[in-house]
Design a protein around this motif. Sequence first.
Motif, PDB file in Angstrom:
ATOM      1  N   SER A 112       0.670  -1.232  -0.058  1.00  0.00           N
ATOM      2  CA  SER A 112       0.104   0.019  -0.053  1.00  0.00           C
ATOM      3  C   SER A 112       0.866   1.104  -0.078  1.00  0.00           C
ATOM      4  O   SER A 112       0.578   2.192  -0.561  1.00  0.00           O
ATOM      5  CB  SER A 112      -0.874  -0.130   1.094  1.00  0.00           C
ATOM      6  N   ILE A 113       2.091   1.274   0.801  1.00  0.00           N
ATOM      7  CA  ILE A 113       2.975   2.245   0.627  1.00  0.00           C
ATOM      8  C   ILE A 113       3.519   2.393  -0.553  1.00  0.00           C
ATOM      9  O   ILE A 113       3.537   3.546  -1.106  1.00  0.00           O
ATOM     10  CB  ILE A 113       3.926   2.152   1.718  1.00  0.00           C
ATOM     11  N   LEU A 114       4.044   1.127  -1.435  1.00  0.00           N
ATOM     12  CA  LEU A 114       4.618   1.354  -2.517  1.00  0.00           C
ATOM     13  C   LEU A 114       3.962   1.728  -3.567  1.00  0.00           C
ATOM     14  O   LEU A 114       4.568   2.642  -4.653  1.00  0.00           O
ATOM     15  CB  LEU A 114       5.304  -0.128  -2.923  1.00  0.00           C
ATOM     16  N   CYS A 115       2.693   1.543  -3.475  1.00  0.00           N
ATOM     17  CA  CYS A 115       1.639   1.904  -4.644  1.00  0.00           C
ATOM     18  C   CYS A 115       0.910   3.196  -4.422  1.00  0.00           C
ATOM     19  O   CYS A 115       0.121   3.692  -5.297  1.00  0.00           O
ATOM     20  CB  CYS A 115       1.038   0.813  -5.038  1.00  0.00           C
ATOM     21  N   GLY A 116       0.929   3.705  -3.253  1.00  0.00           N
ATOM     22  CA  GLY A 116       0.291   5.124  -2.813  1.00  0.00           C
ATOM     23  C   GLY A 116      -1.122   5.054  -2.631  1.00  0.00           C
ATOM     24  O   GLY A 116      -1.748   5.867  -3.213  1.00  0.00           O
ATOM     25  N   MET A 117      -1.636   4.012  -2.065  1.00  0.00           N
ATOM     26  CA  MET A 117      -3.055   3.893  -1.913  1.00  0.00           C
ATOM     27  C   MET A 117      -3.158   3.079  -0.417  1.00  0.00           C
ATOM     28  O   MET A 117      -2.111   3.036   0.048  1.00  0.00           O
ATOM     29  CB  MET A 117      -3.626   2.865  -2.808  1.00  0.00           C
ATOM     30  N   THR A 118      -4.466   3.585   0.042  1.00  0.00           N
ATOM     31  CA  THR A 118      -4.637   3.149   1.464  1.00  0.00           C
ATOM     32  C   THR A 118      -4.480   1.715   1.588  1.00  0.00           C
ATOM     33  O   THR A 118      -5.053   0.926   0.790  1.00  0.00           O
ATOM     34  CB  THR A 118      -5.598   3.730   2.058  1.00  0.00           C
ATOM     35  N   GLN A 119      -4.227   1.277   2.752  1.00  0.00           N
ATOM     36  CA  GLN A 119      -4.374  -0.161   3.000  1.00  0.00           C
ATOM     37  C   GLN A 119      -5.623  -0.623   3.181  1.00  0.00           C
ATOM     38  O   GLN A 119      -5.699  -1.724   2.545  1.00  0.00           O
ATOM     39  CB  GLN A 119      -3.599  -0.564   4.429  1.00  0.00           C
TER      40      GLN A 119
END
Length: 80
Positions: free
Chosen positions: A26-33
């Motif tokens: 989620s951090i790597l792709c820039g979306m919320t968990q």
Amino acid sequence: MTLQEVCCQRIQELCDERNISMNKLSILCGMTQSTLSNITSGRSKNPTVSTIKKICDGMDITLAEFFDYEPFNELDQEIK
């Protein structure tokens, strides 16, 4: 198996191959968990191509690499 199920399976497999947790992805792709969790748990029934692209970008792969997965070839045609 449905398209949504195969997408979930593919994401899980790619994470396992790379030793990436859902939180890390989620951090790597820039979306919320929670968004990623909704996709991988099946609560989000139809992830968009742009969402899959974000996941691919986070994993540093192309869309072609994501969809180069045999279960996608085995899906039944949805429109007859």
